[in-house]
Design a protein around this motif. Structure first.
Motif, PDB file in Angstrom:
ATOM      1  N   GLU A   1      33.059  49.939  62.569  1.00 48.27           N
ATOM      2  CA  GLU A   1      32.136  49.940  61.847  1.00 48.27           C
ATOM      3  C   GLU A   1      32.781  48.958  60.432  1.00 48.27           C
ATOM      4  O   GLU A   1      31.929  48.428  60.192  1.00 48.27           O
ATOM      5  CB  GLU A   1      31.287  51.401  61.059  1.00 48.27           C
ATOM      6  N   ASP A   2      34.325  49.532  60.953  1.00 46.46           N
ATOM      7  CA  ASP A   2      35.354  49.236  59.552  1.00 46.46           C
ATOM      8  C   ASP A   2      34.795  47.383  59.208  1.00 46.46           C
ATOM      9  O   ASP A   2      35.023  46.893  58.878  1.00 46.46           O
ATOM     10  CB  ASP A   2      36.466  49.743  59.576  1.00 46.46           C
TER      11      ASP A   2
ATOM     12  N   ARG B   1      33.726  45.495  61.072  1.00 44.68           N
ATOM     13  CA  ARG B   1      32.539  44.787  61.185  1.00 44.68           C
ATOM     14  C   ARG B   1      31.634  44.739  59.966  1.00 44.68           C
ATOM     15  O   ARG B   1      31.907  43.260  58.973  1.00 44.68           O
ATOM     16  CB  ARG B   1      31.185  45.182  61.680  1.00 44.68           C
ATOM     17  N   GLU B   2      32.124  45.781  59.355  1.00 43.47           N
ATOM     18  CA  GLU B   2      31.883  45.705  57.661  1.00 43.47           C
ATOM     19  C   GLU B   2      32.930  44.521  56.904  1.00 43.47           C
ATOM     20  O   GLU B   2      32.499  43.738  55.844  1.00 43.47           O
ATOM     21  CB  GLU B   2      31.930  46.941  57.195  1.00 43.47           C
TER      22      GLU B   2
END
Lengths: 383, 497
Positions: B363-364, B366-367
């Protein structure tokens, strides 16, 4: 390896007047008969904190250092006044931050059954009074979770909260954060076991979550204040997480990820591991499926956790009707059937359902309003 | 001895009228140009002298002073050459004093006396016309462009000698070929018929072309995002005469006028991601030049690999995207350039590029990848679409020719509806005018209102959806949008990355 002994010897070295053996004896005397011992228990705790502080940059090697006898006293060449001052500073810090310190061999360390590799010292902060006798589960998983995984984690967190179970997790992105949020939202007790000092927030964007966990639960760490995130901290953190839990639940895990280290520690400590099975097409479910193949307990329904914990499963309140009747008007079974549990784009849905884009979006819009599907990253996911 | 010849200089994409005053006096032979000339104007002294001599015209051995009035405006470019030459000929008596009555002159001179093209003839002519000029003398290659000006007689001749003889009425002015009225043959590289699958993306491309809506395509590498975006070039709706005039003026001022003299096609600009913010928005210190956003006016600006562009450049796009104009201010000059374009962009969904459900990025990661694109910029896209690889049974899209026809019809429908307003495409209508200009039938508006009340659409989102709803109906050939159109618009808008 006897960590208790290592720590005591460390404490022994740390006090200039006595040798290691003397202090080992002193602590034991203190525990058996506190009144006759000159070495106060409060001093013992502060010294433990000082040892921890001295090794804050290599916590994994703390015990090793202690055993080798080259502890902080030699490095800092602490005189007796230095020691008093250091103790006073630590005491001030603890009272300001309202920190409690747990020694692995002390009764306040909430260890249900003995386990290997329990950290020597753990710092705990939090505004809530926690009854550590309650059952505890760890909800863990990958940081690259799918929306399904996040929902599962949040639901499990909420269910545990309702059942009065303490929910431990690691305050990481993805599954961890979802589990914490679910627990907090349902008014439960979240416990964050972090891989940094307690005054550090990692990842940074979890500042608010960090505060919420602090407010309604507790934060635990085996790292001294100011210690930042290092890659090797997290497997160490996972060990603490695993031994504190009664059951470890893996919501989603990739084929190779940090979650597996938690699982290994849990198995080593004899804690049962449960995993939620998923589609083989979902890279975030591959790890779970493999765990189940290797003998983990499949978590098919959220209630399975309560069964595993030996708690009475709450009487299903007409469970069959709840899922079927109220939603049936809003449920778009054809749409859900086309999705078949997988994410799909509008284009793919139009092809599967044989509709034009306007009609599909209308159906999807209605299904989102009804809460049976959700949208993420340009895809429609069944929820 | 004094003569004054009318000309003009470029400021941004607008002309500014200039009087070229020429004075001859006794003294050592000299030739001075005053009145804030830039290096290009100052060099005209040598060109003018050589041109006069090689055309067999007299060169006065006196003190020549040329003043470019008004003195406060910086003059740039070579378009003042002919005016200076004719001014000298008038003060010398080689031409009658009144031969340039109500006439403005714009052309560069070659050393052999030939008339050459200068940038921005249309804008220059416009400025002169506003100051009362009724005749323009221009180079032959600028004549077609200049002939777009209404109520003005365009005069042209191949070289300085011919111009002088025409002014003495010893020969007629040259004929001017008619301006091309129809679009020239399309020379696009990508035909929509070559794309397999991606039907929704193709529909979005058509919506973007027809209504000027902003489109963001996201998908794994090699899936055909860029191809879909490029195919927009082949389906652009035709450009009306007003648009042709405006675009010709912009392109001519930028020195990019087409050979035919008139821009008859909507622009499709695709700058590389290394471009600077000034190249994107326009600017420059000496002479403000229009940037890519202005060159894409009434057309499409395609930014491939959006995440690779400089963040400050992308954020600078927010104001033109909202207002349809870009305001450039420098220490000495300021200008407002038109910039009403459809933004079409492509990006990968995440560092691994695979996107759901195969993506393995945290997620990191991607973020972090997503944060290269600012939220306010992403919020300005009307349509965001995730692409997946087409199945093997996917059918090809409609050929560009058919798609272009549908787009043209949709565009025409919108143009008729917007007749009498300053706007041309649905997406040009500002938010506060939507209710009046593009009113949605009640049940359709309810769909968007409901989404707004549920917090799923912002105010801006609802406005953008309303415009898009109309274009969807236009593209389907319906006079009124229906509920399903609003759902599609809402869904396309909501599909965030």
């Amino acid at each position: 390896m006897r960590t208790q002994l290592d720590l005591t010897s460390a404490l022994g070295i740390s006090v200039p007047r006595c040798g290691p053996c003397g202090h080992h004896a002193a602590i034991h005397t203190h525990q058996s008969n506190p009144t006759t011992c000159s070495y106060q228990r409060s001093e013992c705790l502060l010294d433990a904190a000082l040892v921890m502080k001295a090794h804050s940059h290599a916590p994994a090697r703390m015990a090793e250092h202690c055993r080798d006898g080259c502890c902080w006293q030699q490095r800092a060449s602490a005189s007796h006044t230095d020691l008093s001052r250091a103790r006073r500073d630590v005491a001030t810090l603890f009272s300001r931050r309202n920190t409690s310190i747990w020694l692995s061999d002390a009764p306040e360390f909430p260890l249900r059954s003995p386990a290997q590799d329990v950290p020597d010292v753990v710092l705990a902060e939090g505004q809530a009074q926690i009854d550590w006798n309650r059952p505890r589960v760890a909800i863990v998983g990958t940081r690259s979770a799918s929306p399904h995984g996040l929902l599962d984690a949040a639901e499990l967190g909420a269910l545990m909260a309702e059942a009065g179970v303490i929910v431990l997790s690691g305050l990481a992105l993805g599954i961890d954060a979802a589990a914490h949020r679910g627990t907090i939202k349902a008014g439960g007790i979240p416990v964050g076991v972090v891989g940094t000092g307690l005054d550090q927030v990692y990842p940074r964007r979890h500042g608010e979550l960090h505060r919420q966990v602090h407010r309604s639960g507790a934060l635990l760490s085996q790292f001294w204040y100011g210690v930042g995130p290092r890659a090797y901290h997290f497997p160490i953190r996972n060990r603490l997480l695993a031994v504190l839990a009664d059951v470890v639940i893996v919501v989603e895990a990739t084929a190779a990820g940090g979650t597996h280290s938690t699982v290994d520690h849990a198995l080593g400590a004899g804690r049962p591991v449960m995993a939620i099975p998923g589609s083989r097409r979902n890279p975030a479910a591959v790890g779970c499926n493999r765990l189940i193949a290797d003998g983990a307990i499949p978590l098919l329904e959220p209630d399975d956790v309560l069964t595993q914990l030996g708690m009475v499963v709450p009487e299903p309140m007409g469970s069959g009707e709840v899922t079927d009747s109220t939603d049936s008007a809003d449920r778009d079974d054809e749409l859900l059937g086309a999705l078949a549990g997988e994410p799909a784009t509008i284009e793919q849905l139009a092809q599967l359902l044989g509709l034009d884009f306007q009609q599909v979006t209308q159906r999807v819009g209605a299904a989102i309003d009804a809460g049976v599907v959700l949208k993420d990253r340009g895809f429609v996911w069944p929820s | 001895m004094l003569a004054s010849v009318r000309s003009a200089t470029l400021l941004g994409i607008d002309g500014h009228s200039v009087d070229v005053e020429t004075h001859l006096s006794q003294g050592l032979p000299a030739f001075n140009v005053v009145g804030l000339p830039d290096a290009g104007v100052r060099e005209s002294r040598d060109r003018v002298r050589a041109a006069l001599l090689s055309s067999g015209l007299p060169w006065p051995l006196k003190r020549i002073t040329v003043n470019l009035a008004p003195g406060s405006v910086p003059k740039a470019g070579s378009g003042l050459d002919l005016a200076v030459a004719l001014g000298i000929l008038i003060v010398e008596g080689a031409l009658p004093v009144d031969c340039l009555e109500r006439t403005a002159v714009f052309a560069e001179l070659g050393l052999d006396g030939s008339l050459r093209s200068c940038d921005g003839v249309l804008a220059l002519g416009w400025a002169a016309r506003r100051r009362g000029a009724r005749r323009l003398i221009v180079a032959p290659c600028d004549a077609v462009e200049a002939s777009l000006l209404p109520d003005v007689e365009i005069l042209t001749a191949p070289d300085l000698d011919s111009v002088v003889r025409c002014l003495r009425a010893e020969r007629p002015w040259d004929d001017i070929p008619p301006a091309p009225t129809a679009e020239v043959q399309r020379t696009h590289t990508v035909d929509m018929g070559h794309i397999r699958g991606h039907h929704l993306a193709i529909q979005c491309a058509m919506l973007s072309a027809a209504g000027g809506h902003h489109l963001l395509l996201s998908g794994p590498p090699g899936i055909g995002k860029s191809m879909i975006a490029q195919s927009i070039e082949s389906i652009m709706p035709p450009l009306d005469d007003d648009g042709a005039l405006e675009l010709t003026r912009i392109y001519s001022a930028a020195g990019l006028a087409p050979e035919s003299g008139v821009v008859r096609r909507r622009p499709f600009r695709r700058p590389h991601h290394t471009l600077t913010t000034v190249a994107l928005l326009g600017g420059g210190s000496a002479r403000l030049r229009p940037g890519e956003v202005t060159l894409a006016h009434r057309g499409t600006l395609f930014l491939d690999e959006l995440g690779e562009f400089r963040p400050q450049s992308l954020d600078a796009l927010r104001q033109p995207l909202e207002e349809g104009v870009v305001r450039i201010a420098r220490s000495r000059v300021a200008a407002v350039f038109p910039a009403s374009f459809a933004l079409v962009a492509c990006t990968n969904p995440c560092p691994c590029g695979l996107g759901p459900p195969r993506c393995t990025c945290t997620e990191d990661k991607r973020e972090r990848y997503r944060r290269r694109l600012s939220e306010p910029l992403l919020d300005r896209f009307d349509m965001t679409l995730a692409l997946t690889p087409p199945t093997s049974s996917a059918t090809p899209a409609t050929a560009s020719e058919d798609a272009a026809q549908r787009v043209a019809q949709a565009s025409e429908r919108a143009r008729k509806r917007l007749a009498g307003t300053p706007w041309h495409r649905n997406n040009d209508v500002p938010g506060h005018q939507i209710a009046e200009v593009l009113p949605l039938p009640d049940p359709v508006a309810d769909v968007l209102d409901q989404a707004r009340h549920m917090g799923r659409l912002s105010e801006r989102g609802a406005t953008r959806c309303a415009r898009l709803t109309w274009t969807i109906a236009d593209l389907d050939g319906r006079g009124q949008p229906n509920v399903a159109d609003a759902h599609l618009a809402r869904e396309l808008r909501e599909m965030s990355l």
